[in-house]
Design an enzyme around this catalytic site. Structure first.
Site, short mmCIF file in Angstrom:
data_model
loop_
_atom_site.label_atom_id
_atom_site.label_comp_id
_atom_site.label_asym_id
_atom_site.label_seq_id
_atom_site.Cartn_x
_atom_site.Cartn_y
_atom_site.Cartn_z
N ASP A 121 19.06 -1.97 -1.50
CA ASP A 121 19.15 -1.03 -0.37
C ASP A 121 20.51 -0.14 -0.26
O ASP A 121 20.72 0.41 0.78
CB ASP A 121 18.70 -1.62 0.83
CG ASP A 121 17.29 -2.08 0.81
OD1 ASP A 121 16.44 -1.06 0.27
OD2 ASP A 121 16.88 -3.17 1.17
N ASP A 180 10.27 1.06 -3.43
CA ASP A 180 11.20 1.67 -2.41
C ASP A 180 12.61 1.90 -3.22
O ASP A 180 13.24 2.89 -2.97
CB ASP A 180 11.63 0.55 -1.56
CG ASP A 180 10.46 -0.06 -0.60
OD1 ASP A 180 9.40 -0.19 -1.44
OD2 ASP A 180 10.58 -0.32 0.39
N THR A 240 1.82 -7.18 -3.74
CA THR A 240 1.98 -6.21 -2.59
C THR A 240 2.98 -7.31 -1.92
O THR A 240 2.97 -8.39 -1.83
CB THR A 240 1.12 -5.64 -1.84
OG1 THR A 240 1.86 -4.82 -0.76
CG2 THR A 240 0.30 -6.73 -0.97
N ARG A 252 3.46 3.85 2.97
CA ARG A 252 4.70 4.06 2.59
C ARG A 252 5.31 3.80 1.17
O ARG A 252 6.23 4.66 0.72
CB ARG A 252 5.61 3.31 3.67
CG ARG A 252 7.21 3.93 3.68
CD ARG A 252 7.75 3.15 5.06
NE ARG A 252 8.10 1.85 4.80
CZ ARG A 252 7.40 0.96 5.56
NH1 ARG A 252 6.65 1.22 6.47
NH2 ARG A 252 7.96 -0.22 5.50
N TRP A 256 7.38 6.81 -0.81
CA TRP A 256 8.51 6.68 -1.64
C TRP A 256 8.37 6.94 -2.96
O TRP A 256 9.52 7.63 -3.38
CB TRP A 256 9.04 4.82 -1.59
CG TRP A 256 9.30 4.22 -0.27
CD1 TRP A 256 8.87 3.05 -0.05
CD2 TRP A 256 10.19 4.73 0.67
NE1 TRP A 256 9.53 2.76 1.14
CE2 TRP A 256 10.05 3.74 1.64
CE3 TRP A 256 11.04 5.89 0.99
CZ2 TRP A 256 11.00 3.60 2.87
CZ3 TRP A 256 11.45 5.87 2.22
CH2 TRP A 256 11.58 4.94 3.00
#
Length: 398
Positions: A121, A180, A240, A252, A256
């Site tokens: 991240d 993501d 998931t 979402r 992404w």
């Protein structure tokens, strides 16, 4: 040829209704006041600034029915969105107040650039904050932090697999990469073109290519998590973490993917990434059944229409479609992207704004429903991409 009068009448009514609907939609979009929405965001952010404790934390989310923010420190994966919002407000207004606050909250994240990478991240954290800051101010100190962070993120790359490790744990029995992660490649691309190693560019491209090959079902819907063998790089399974099921389309996650591959095309100009972004957008738009174009948190959630919505997914997609439309030569497709992205932004503005409920920008986002976390609430990344979408729409109109 003799036409049935009843058929002619019904056809006439249908055409009139279609004309009225198109005219109304066109009128609503044309009359949409972007400046007013940006002013609203500035007002809400000002309220939030008054609530933040002076301890290096940033606002993350507000539970349903509350006015109180949950605050997080610099290590939280969402810590870059709040300073990113402040930089966008500085861009929107030119007011030095926002530059000062954006600098303050960005600098809380400085140590991320020289700490061991905890997860993927870092792009969300540092590029949304210092990246926007450098784009707007050209502050050399910001550039140094971004470059160091890119090198830190690159330490999570596994060349045997071809992707960056998302979560450094062995919970799933292998090297895991989540969709993501596509968003964080922008940090590597930028660094490779602004004084960093060329290897950063190669890592980003290889991650995108490996993800494109393995992370999607035949219908171009995205898995959330892909698990690979650490040594052979072989795909073990798709699954998931935050969606309804391993085979469902988590809203979402698909957002992404659309945004991520659109960005990769921008950075590489490789047409295969553009073509893939179109396919990802197509399945999202075709499966979007809600009249307001704000998706349910998972497209396959069993309780639809009584499932929570996810405004954050709509904000991400609306921003991505504006950019994707700018790369689209097909006039019909370009028009569809522009029209639907505008409708999403208008819908978020007219029906999902927080107004007097709390000091966030938007309501009705869903973070991690399977874990019972941040369901139908205000979340900072929804606000960030909503503000970004408004600015992109403003530039598009100009």
């Amino acid at each position: 040829m003799n036409l049935n009068p009843k058929f002619v009448y019904l056809l006439s009514v249908l055409l009139i209704c279609m004309s009225i609907g198109y005219t109304q939609q066109k009128k609503e979009t044309k009359s949409f006041d972007i400046k007013k929405q940006l002013e609203y965001c500035a007002q809400q952010a000002s309220k939030t600034l008054e609530m933040i404790p002076d301890n290096g934390t940033s606002p993350r989310s507000i539970p349903t029915g509350s006015k109180e923010w949950k605050f997080v420190n610099y290590k939280d994966w969402t810590s870059g969105f709040w300073p990113g919002e402040l930089w966008y407000l500085y861009e929107a207004t030119g007011d030095k107040k926002w530059e000062k606050e954006a600098d303050k909250f960005s600098r809380f994240l400085t140590s991320l650039s020289v700490s061991k990478a905890n997860d993927h991240d870092l792009g969300f954290q540092v590029f949304n904050s210092f990246g926007n800051g450098y784009r707007l101010t050209k502050n050399a100190a910001y550039k140094e932090i971004i470059l160091k962070t890119a090198d830190t993120l690159a330490t999570l790359f596994n060349p045997k697999v071809g992707t960056i490790l998302s979560w450094p744990h062995n919970k799933y029995g292998g090297h895991n990469t989540i969709i993501d992660n596509m968003m964080n490649l922008e940090l590597l691309f930028w660094a490779s073109k602004n004084g960093g190693s060329k290897k950063l560019y190669d890592i980003a491209v290889q991650h995108a290519e490996t993800t494109m090959k393995n992370h999607f079902r035949p219908d171009f819907t995205s898995y959330h998590v892909l698990v690979y063998d650490y040594e052979t790089g072989k795909k073990i399974k798709g699954m998931t973490a935050q969606g309804f099921s391993d085979e469902s389309m988590w809203a979402r996650g698909q957002a992404w993917a659309i945004y991520g591959f659109t960005m990769v095309y921008r950075e590489t100009k490789d047409p295969k990434f553009l073509e893939f972004a179109h396919k990802l957008a197509r399945v999202y738009l075709d499966k979007l059944i809600t009249e307001d174009l704000i998706p349910y948190w998972d497209f396959n959630a069993p309780g639809i229409p009584n499932e929570p919505k996810d405004a954050s997914a709509a904000a991400i997609v609306s921003s991505a479609l504006i950019e994707l439309s700018s790369y689209t030569k097909d006039k019909t497709l370009k028009k569809e992207y522009e029209t639907k992205s505008k409708k999403m932004i208008v819908s978020l503005s007219e029906h999902y704004q927080s107004q007097d409920v709390n000091s966030a920008f938007l309501l009705h986002s869903t973070g991690h429903k399977p874990a019972g976390s941040e369901i139908d609430c205000s979340i900072n990344y929804a606000d960030y991409y909503y503000l970004e979408a408004l600015l992109r729409l403003q530039k598009l109109k100009k």
